[in-house]
Design an enzyme around this catalytic site. Structure first.
Site, mmCIF file in Angstrom:
data_model
loop_
_atom_site.group_PDB
_atom_site.id
_atom_site.type_symbol
_atom_site.label_atom_id
_atom_site.label_comp_id
_atom_site.label_asym_id
_atom_site.label_seq_id
_atom_site.Cartn_x
_atom_site.Cartn_y
_atom_site.Cartn_z
ATOM 1 N N LYS A 61 -9.145 -6.153 -6.701
ATOM 2 C CA LYS A 61 -8.303 -5.406 -6.741
ATOM 3 C C LYS A 61 -6.977 -5.482 -5.553
ATOM 4 O O LYS A 61 -7.318 -5.991 -4.782
ATOM 5 C CB LYS A 61 -8.801 -3.922 -6.538
ATOM 6 C CG LYS A 61 -8.977 -3.539 -5.281
ATOM 7 C CD LYS A 61 -9.527 -1.933 -5.124
ATOM 8 C CE LYS A 61 -9.927 -1.251 -3.876
ATOM 9 N NZ LYS A 61 -8.627 -1.598 -3.030
ATOM 10 N N LYS A 90 -12.334 0.918 -0.220
ATOM 11 C CA LYS A 90 -11.599 -0.308 0.283
ATOM 12 C C LYS A 90 -10.061 0.159 0.348
ATOM 13 O O LYS A 90 -9.466 1.087 -0.561
ATOM 14 C CB LYS A 90 -11.668 -1.453 -0.372
ATOM 15 C CG LYS A 90 -13.264 -1.841 -0.476
ATOM 16 C CD LYS A 90 -13.669 -2.332 1.281
ATOM 17 C CE LYS A 90 -14.946 -2.706 1.187
ATOM 18 N NZ LYS A 90 -15.937 -1.544 0.893
ATOM 19 N N ASP A 91 -9.324 -0.566 1.119
ATOM 20 C CA ASP A 91 -7.871 -0.310 1.350
ATOM 21 C C ASP A 91 -7.193 -0.272 0.112
ATOM 22 O O ASP A 91 -7.248 -1.201 -0.842
ATOM 23 C CB ASP A 91 -7.102 -1.346 2.370
ATOM 24 C CG ASP A 91 -8.006 -1.442 3.470
ATOM 25 O OD1 ASP A 91 -9.218 -1.136 3.568
ATOM 26 O OD2 ASP A 91 -7.150 -1.555 4.726
ATOM 27 N N ARG A 92 -5.910 0.371 -0.071
ATOM 28 C CA ARG A 92 -5.005 0.493 -1.019
ATOM 29 C C ARG A 92 -3.997 -1.069 -0.862
ATOM 30 O O ARG A 92 -3.952 -1.872 -1.540
ATOM 31 C CB ARG A 92 -4.122 1.632 -1.340
ATOM 32 C CG ARG A 92 -2.868 1.323 -2.225
ATOM 33 C CD ARG A 92 -2.210 2.347 -2.612
ATOM 34 N NE ARG A 92 -1.269 2.396 -3.660
ATOM 35 C CZ ARG A 92 -0.464 3.171 -4.065
ATOM 36 N NH1 ARG A 92 -0.507 4.474 -3.634
ATOM 37 N NH2 ARG A 92 0.455 2.747 -4.947
#
Length: 361
Positions: A61, A90-92
């Site tokens: 992503k 998890k981070d954007r």
């Protein structure tokens, strides 16, 4: 970041600006100018069964958060969002490769393999016997690019040597405390009013932040004392990568060898009811912090949380740095629940605006 109210300075310092272990940081470098500058890849803690009633999907992503991707997978499968499993957040503002699970039902592996949107794509599909559970990871592999790093190779090598030899303090990262320290504001409101936040999720965020605040404060005290990476009689030693720990009565050559090889670590409290089982100087550190943050310790005890432990030290494995065109790319492995920002802050100041790394636990 800002935390409001009468506890602001003490709480902010302990939670968000704890002391560094390896001296003053190198001058500021730019992190996350692009999502591609922060890449993280999950390492599963099990081997997929290869068949079963669930599809286990490895997904890449970009600039999208985990919960949103999970909701999109549920929408594509025409299933409730709760049916989709994932091991961690998890981070954007990153490129993240992580695992999701979805009940197989009417969808095929080919169906999922063809999924490729602007925000995410499915890299691999395998059958699995069960839904993916939170925390089912051994750790995460990071590849992080820092821009505008104006340091000499000698300055950097000194920092890298310290990190490789001693690891870094295993602080909870600022993301645990919310944007602008908002979760600490929740804790303060709870302490002052006696009223828990409405909603199960909000209560959970507040308790997690409160526990993390006390842990960071204990670790900060040991960093200042210079014994954060050493065992002492009375410590509870944590086995690396495990929830297990044991009492240290004396530090002999064998314990010292295991400590030096990152097989064991000193641990600190995830506060709850009762008192920690440490003795001696380690206990003195922990009780002093519990007294300094008495309202927070009392809140955690009243919430009926058990006393648990977390390693005070974070080993940084396979640490490599590549230099190219004015940028430095760091690659390393961390265990589950450990924060890349805790590693980077021991090397340099980060700026200008640090996007929050997601909570890995």
């Amino acid at each position: 970041m800002s935390v409001h109210g009468r506890h602001a300075d003490v709480w902010s310092r302990a939670a968000l600006f704890p002391p560094r272990a390896h001296g003053a940081p190198l001058p500021i470098a730019e992190l996350k100018a692009l999502p591609e500058d922060f890449r993280v890849e999950e390492q599963l803690s099990f081997i997929p069964s290869g068949s079963g009633p669930h599809w286990l999907m490895r997904v890449e992503k970009r600039a999208a958060n985990t919960r949103w991707v999970a909701a999109e997978i549920a929408r594509l499968a025409h299933l409730p969002a709760n049916d989709v499993g994932y091991a961690g957040l998890k981070d954007r503002q990153a490129v993240a490769v992580q695992w999701f699970s979805v009940p197989a039902l009417a969808t095929s592996a080919d169906y999922w393999s063809a999924v490729h949107t602007a925000e995410f794509r499915v890299l691999e599909v395998q059958g699995n016997s069960r839904k993916l559970k939170r925390g089912a990871l051994t750790g995460n592999r990071f590849r992080i690019r820092l821009r505008k790093a104006a340091w000499s190779r000698e300055q950097l090598e000194l920092k890298l040597a310290a990190v490789r030899t001693h690891g870094v303090p295993n602080y909870f990262g600022p993301q645990r405390f919310g944007r602008e320290g908002y979760n600490l504001d929740r804790v303060q409101a709870w302490v002052q009013s006696g009223q828990a936040p409405r909603g199960r999720a909000e209560r959970g965020f507040a308790l997690s932040a409160a526990r993390s605040l006390l842990f960071n404060a204990v670790l900060a005290r040991r960093v200042e004392a210079g014994d954060w990476s050493q065992l002492a009689p009375g410590d509870l030693a944590s086995l690396d990568g495990s929830g297990s720990h044991f009492h240290v009565t004396a530090v002999d050559d064998e314990l010292q060898r295991r400590l030096s090889s990152f097989d064991i670590h000193p641990s600190g409290p995830l506060w709850g009811r009762g008192e920690p089982q440490t003795q001696g100087q380690p206990r003195t550190h922990e009780i002093a912090v519990a007294q300094e943050f008495k309202e927070v310790a009392d809140l955690l005890a009243s919430a009926d949380l058990a006393q648990e432990r977390r390693s005070l030290r974070c080993p940084v494995r396979e640490l490599l740095v590549e230099a190219e065109s004015g940028t430095l790319t760091f690659s390393f492995m961390l265990g589950r629940g450990q924060f890349a920002t805790a590693v980077l802050r021991e090397i340099c100041e980060l700026g200008p605006a640090l996007g929050l790394e997601s909570d890995e636990e």
